[in-house]
Design a protein around this motif. Structure first.
Motif, PDB file in Angstrom:
ATOM      1  N   MET A   1       0.846  -1.195   0.000  1.00 39.55           N
ATOM      2  CA  MET A   1       0.000   0.000   0.000  1.00 39.55           C
ATOM      3  C   MET A   1       0.877   1.238   0.000  1.00 39.55           C
ATOM      4  O   MET A   1       1.768   1.389   0.827  1.00 39.55           O
ATOM      5  N   SER A   2       0.633   2.133  -0.947  1.00 41.13           N
ATOM      6  CA  SER A   2       1.297   3.431  -0.953  1.00 41.13           C
ATOM      7  C   SER A   2       0.239   4.495  -0.764  1.00 41.13           C
ATOM      8  O   SER A   2      -0.906   4.329  -1.168  1.00 41.13           O
ATOM      9  N   LEU A   3       0.608   5.600  -0.161  1.00 44.18           N
ATOM     10  CA  LEU A   3      -0.361   6.631   0.151  1.00 44.18           C
ATOM     11  C   LEU A   3      -0.630   7.513  -1.063  1.00 44.18           C
ATOM     12  O   LEU A   3       0.268   7.790  -1.854  1.00 44.18           O
ATOM     13  N   PRO A   4      -1.892   7.961  -1.233  1.00 42.52           N
ATOM     14  CA  PRO A   4      -2.254   8.699  -2.434  1.00 42.52           C
ATOM     15  C   PRO A   4      -1.662  10.096  -2.447  1.00 42.52           C
ATOM     16  O   PRO A   4      -1.452  10.715  -1.424  1.00 42.52           O
ATOM     17  N   ASP A   5      -1.422  10.594  -3.662  1.00 41.50           N
ATOM     18  CA  ASP A   5      -0.926  11.958  -3.813  1.00 41.50           C
ATOM     19  C   ASP A   5      -1.672  12.596  -4.980  1.00 41.50           C
ATOM     20  O   ASP A   5      -1.174  12.687  -6.091  1.00 41.50           O
ATOM     21  N   LEU A  42     -12.524 -11.604  -7.916  1.00 43.21           N
ATOM     22  CA  LEU A  42     -12.468 -10.209  -7.507  1.00 43.21           C
ATOM     23  C   LEU A  42     -11.166  -9.923  -6.755  1.00 43.21           C
ATOM     24  O   LEU A  42     -10.639 -10.784  -6.054  1.00 43.21           O
ATOM     25  N   ARG A  43     -10.670  -8.694  -6.894  1.00 48.88           N
ATOM     26  CA  ARG A  43      -9.537  -8.231  -6.081  1.00 48.88           C
ATOM     27  C   ARG A  43     -10.127  -7.646  -4.805  1.00 48.88           C
ATOM     28  O   ARG A  43     -10.731  -6.577  -4.809  1.00 48.88           O
ATOM     29  N   VAL A  44      -9.962  -8.369  -3.714  1.00 43.51           N
ATOM     30  CA  VAL A  44     -10.613  -8.013  -2.451  1.00 43.51           C
ATOM     31  C   VAL A  44      -9.566  -7.471  -1.478  1.00 43.51           C
ATOM     32  O   VAL A  44      -8.499  -8.062  -1.291  1.00 43.51           O
ATOM     33  N   GLY A  45      -9.868  -6.344  -0.870  1.00 40.74           N
ATOM     34  CA  GLY A  45      -9.021  -5.777   0.164  1.00 40.74           C
ATOM     35  C   GLY A  45      -9.705  -5.858   1.514  1.00 40.74           C
ATOM     36  O   GLY A  45     -10.928  -5.933   1.601  1.00 40.74           O
ATOM     37  N   GLY A  46      -8.908  -5.838   2.565  1.00 39.52           N
ATOM     38  CA  GLY A  46      -9.449  -5.922   3.915  1.00 39.52           C
ATOM     39  C   GLY A  46      -9.097  -4.708   4.740  1.00 39.52           C
ATOM     40  O   GLY A  46      -8.106  -4.024   4.497  1.00 39.52           O
ATOM     41  N   ALA A  47      -9.931  -4.432   5.735  1.00 40.36           N
ATOM     42  CA  ALA A  47      -9.660  -3.379   6.703  1.00 40.36           C
ATOM     43  C   ALA A  47     -10.286  -3.796   8.027  1.00 40.36           C
ATOM     44  O   ALA A  47     -11.179  -4.643   8.070  1.00 40.36           O
ATOM     45  N   LYS A  48      -9.815  -3.180   9.094  1.00 37.37           N
ATOM     46  CA  LYS A  48     -10.312  -3.465  10.435  1.00 37.37           C
ATOM     47  C   LYS A  48     -10.563  -2.159  11.165  1.00 37.37           C
ATOM     48  O   LYS A  48      -9.680  -1.283  11.217  1.00 37.37           O
ATOM     49  N   CYS A  49     -11.750  -2.009  11.732  1.00 32.22           N
ATOM     50  CA  CYS A  49     -12.035  -0.845  12.564  1.00 32.22           C
ATOM     51  C   CYS A  49     -11.330  -1.006  13.903  1.00 32.22           C
ATOM     52  O   CYS A  49     -11.478  -2.037  14.563  1.00 32.22           O
ATOM     53  N   PRO A  56      -6.303  -8.174  10.935  1.00 34.66           N
ATOM     54  CA  PRO A  56      -5.787  -7.820   9.611  1.00 34.66           C
ATOM     55  C   PRO A  56      -4.839  -8.862   9.005  1.00 34.66           C
ATOM     56  O   PRO A  56      -4.778  -8.992   7.780  1.00 34.66           O
ATOM     57  N   ALA A  57      -4.111  -9.585   9.845  1.00 36.93           N
ATOM     58  CA  ALA A  57      -3.233 -10.630   9.314  1.00 36.93           C
ATOM     59  C   ALA A  57      -4.048 -11.768   8.709  1.00 36.93           C
ATOM     60  O   ALA A  57      -3.666 -12.358   7.689  1.00 36.93           O
ATOM     61  N   PHE A  58      -5.186 -12.092   9.321  1.00 33.87           N
ATOM     62  CA  PHE A  58      -6.083 -13.091   8.739  1.00 33.87           C
ATOM     63  C   PHE A  58      -6.708 -12.559   7.456  1.00 33.87           C
ATOM     64  O   PHE A  58      -6.885 -13.300   6.479  1.00 33.87           O
ATOM     65  N   HIS A  59      -7.062 -11.271   7.447  1.00 40.14           N
ATOM     66  CA  HIS A  59      -7.590 -10.673   6.219  1.00 40.14           C
ATOM     67  C   HIS A  59      -6.589 -10.826   5.079  1.00 40.14           C
ATOM     68  O   HIS A  59      -6.954 -11.174   3.948  1.00 40.14           O
ATOM     69  N   GLY A  64      -4.983 -12.158   0.021  1.00 40.89           N
ATOM     70  CA  GLY A  64      -3.733 -11.977  -0.707  1.00 40.89           C
ATOM     71  C   GLY A  64      -3.306 -10.528  -0.812  1.00 40.89           C
ATOM     72  O   GLY A  64      -2.344 -10.206  -1.507  1.00 40.89           O
ATOM     73  N   GLN A  65      -4.029  -9.630  -0.094  1.00 39.80           N
ATOM     74  CA  GLN A  65      -3.710  -8.208  -0.088  1.00 39.80           C
ATOM     75  C   GLN A  65      -3.503  -7.759   1.357  1.00 39.80           C
ATOM     76  O   GLN A  65      -4.136  -8.280   2.273  1.00 39.80           O
ATOM     77  N   GLN A  66      -2.647  -6.776   1.549  1.00 37.92           N
ATOM     78  CA  GLN A  66      -2.435  -6.248   2.888  1.00 37.92           C
ATOM     79  C   GLN A  66      -3.698  -5.563   3.410  1.00 37.92           C
ATOM     80  O   GLN A  66      -4.342  -4.799   2.696  1.00 37.92           O
ATOM     81  N   SER A  67      -4.057  -5.843   4.636  1.00 37.62           N
ATOM     82  CA  SER A  67      -5.199  -5.197   5.288  1.00 37.62           C
ATOM     83  C   SER A  67      -4.681  -4.035   6.136  1.00 37.62           C
ATOM     84  O   SER A  67      -3.497  -3.962   6.455  1.00 37.62           O
ATOM     85  N   LEU A  68      -5.577  -3.112   6.475  1.00 34.65           N
ATOM     86  CA  LEU A  68      -5.148  -1.962   7.259  1.00 34.65           C
ATOM     87  C   LEU A  68      -6.151  -1.663   8.355  1.00 34.65           C
ATOM     88  O   LEU A  68      -7.280  -2.167   8.345  1.00 34.65           O
TER      89      LEU A  68
END
Length: 455
Positions: A1-5, A42-49, A56-59, A64-68
């Motif tokens: 993940m890179s931060l948007p600019d 689908l390309r699925v991303g994860g997040a955790k409140c 997030p590690a299970f996500h 297959g994508q880093q969760s945040l």
């Protein structure tokens, strides 16, 4: 993940998987949906409140994508949007797992309570509500309706029933909820075959879970069998948001950062790492359990939290790691968070009462035999100039640990002064000695007035 600019962006469509209370089955449903949608291409991303390291590690394993982590108490809405936008760049869908109950948080200004509902409102993602209907039937409709009406900022996309005992039970609960104009996407029966293992800080970590891939596929099959995936997917929504600048939650504490990473040191937030890398910092990993010293060319050594109490004997025997840490601290900063803090101390007592010698860079000793839960958000004011900020700089984060300080050294001044989110008096926390600092405090972000660090 890179931060948007960029000046503006549109978030990837997403859903917040939440529940009226803890223990309702959010994690099981989230992981099942993640892997099932991924299996559909689908390309699925994860997040955790909230401040959670383990989910997030299970996500990440499921998608297959880093969760945040997205935390409305520690992160202002612009930072939440920036992080979600960054995570969505490589995804078709983001599934964000809630924490506790949907509206549970701490006292705070609107939108900054730490509740999952705050995240849903800030990002425009509808809520997929999972309700544990064990011990009830039609009464579940009152719960679903109450959640739909309680907070006008959010939208309930629909409901998944969990722990359904029979077909008759499912029909009674589902018909009652649907009579209130709320969709029911399916019902999960009680099933012990797809449970995740747990221990004292929650789930066993993803990297330590035996046959994890097979378990995730089994969970996906279980969810796919009982839930209408085709009906859920169109309910995900994307909200157009503005992102004013490249944003980071925390400025890097050094240019070259040595970070411990293995089964004993695994708790470091992905959004922190992403911000450091986006600012040009170099991350150098090393493993204390493999008896690797901190790379000497680095400018700062960071020992994250994790489970050192489960590996105390192996750490105590890692002479190359401990000697290297002592050499590093003679001239350059070493900082430990929670578990890392304990390793910087004199000794660590494991659950069996055996004492293991640690690095001895700080004066305190710690015990896991004397267990007491310390949990909650913290505002931290740095006591003296530090790579994380000048004296008086404020950080936002949390504590979550069972270990206690067995013996403190009064000659070590505190690392910071912390206060909780409930208005209790500020207290000294952690310690510093020479170039070594540590505390039980986990940092989530810098507490600027606008909640942002621009890089």
């Amino acid at each position: 993940m890179s931060l948007p600019d960029r000046s503006s962006t549109s978030l990837t469509r997403g859903l917040v998987v939440a529940a009226p209370r803890s223990g309702s089955g959010k994690t099981l449903l989230t992981l099942g949906l993640m892997r099932a949608f991924r299996n559909q291409g689908l390309r699925v991303g994860g997040a955790k409140c909230g401040p959670d390291y383990i989910d997030p590690a299970f996500h990440a394993a499921a998608t297959g994508q880093q969760s945040l982590n997205l935390d409305s108490w520690a992160m202002a809405p612009p930072l939440l949007r920036a992080l979600a936008a960054a995570a969505g760049e490589a995804c078709d869908l983001i599934l964000c797992e809630g924490s506790m109950g949907l509206f549970d948080g701490v006292a705070g200004e609107p939108g900054r309570t730490g509740a999952s509902a705050d995240v849903a409102a800030a990002l425009g993602w509808p809520v997929l509500l999972v309700i544990d209907v064990s011990g009830q039937a039609q009464s579940a409709a009152a719960i679903a309706k109450g959640c739909a009406l309680y907070d006008p900022r959010i939208e309930i996309a629909g409901v998944v029933l969990n722990r359904v005992a029979s077909e008759r039970h499912r029909q009674l609960a589902a018909r009652a909820i649907e009579s209130q104009g709320i969709a029911v996407f399916g019902a999960l029966p009680r099933a012990k075959s797809v449970q995740l293992p747990e221990r004292h800080l929650g789930l066993v970590q993803a990297g330590e879970t035996e046959n994890l891939e097979a378990l995730l596929d089994a969970i996906a099959g279980f969810v796919s069998e009982h839930i209408d995936l085709k009906a859920i997917l169109p309910r995900a929504q994307a909200a157009a948001v503005g992102v004013d600048a490249q944003m980071s939650a925390l400025a890097p504490p050094a240019q070259r950062i040595a970070i411990a990473r293995d089964e004993a040191f695994s708790f470091l937030y992905p959004h922190i790492l992403a911000g450091w890398r986006s600012a040009g910092a170099e991350i150098c990993w090393f493993s204390p359990l493999a008896d690797e010293p901190a790379p000497e060319h680095c400018d700062l050594c960071w020992l994250p939290g994790g489970y050192p109490e489960l590996h105390a004997g192996q750490i105590a025997a890692a002479s190359a790691f401990l000697d290297g840490l002592r050499r590093f601290a003679q001239t350059k900063p070493v900082h430990g968070e929670c578990g890392g803090y304990m390793v910087l101390g004199q000794g660590l007592v494991d659950k069996d009462g055996k004492t293991h010698r640690m690095a001895g860079l700080l004066g305190a000793s710690f015990s896991f035999a004397k267990r007491k839960l310390h949990l909650g958000y913290r505002d931290a004011r740095i006591a003296a100039d530090h790579p994380l900020g000048p004296a008086g700089a404020c950080l936002r984060g949390h504590e979550f640990h069972y270990a206690t300080v067995e013996a403190a050294d009064a000659s070590d001044p505190p690392f910071a002064f912390v206060k909780d989110a409930h208005g209790n008096p500020e207290q000294a926390e952690g310690a510093r000695r020479g170039h070594a600092t540590g505390s039980f405090f986990h940092v989530l972000s810098a507490a600027r007035s606008d909640g942002l660090t621009k890089i």
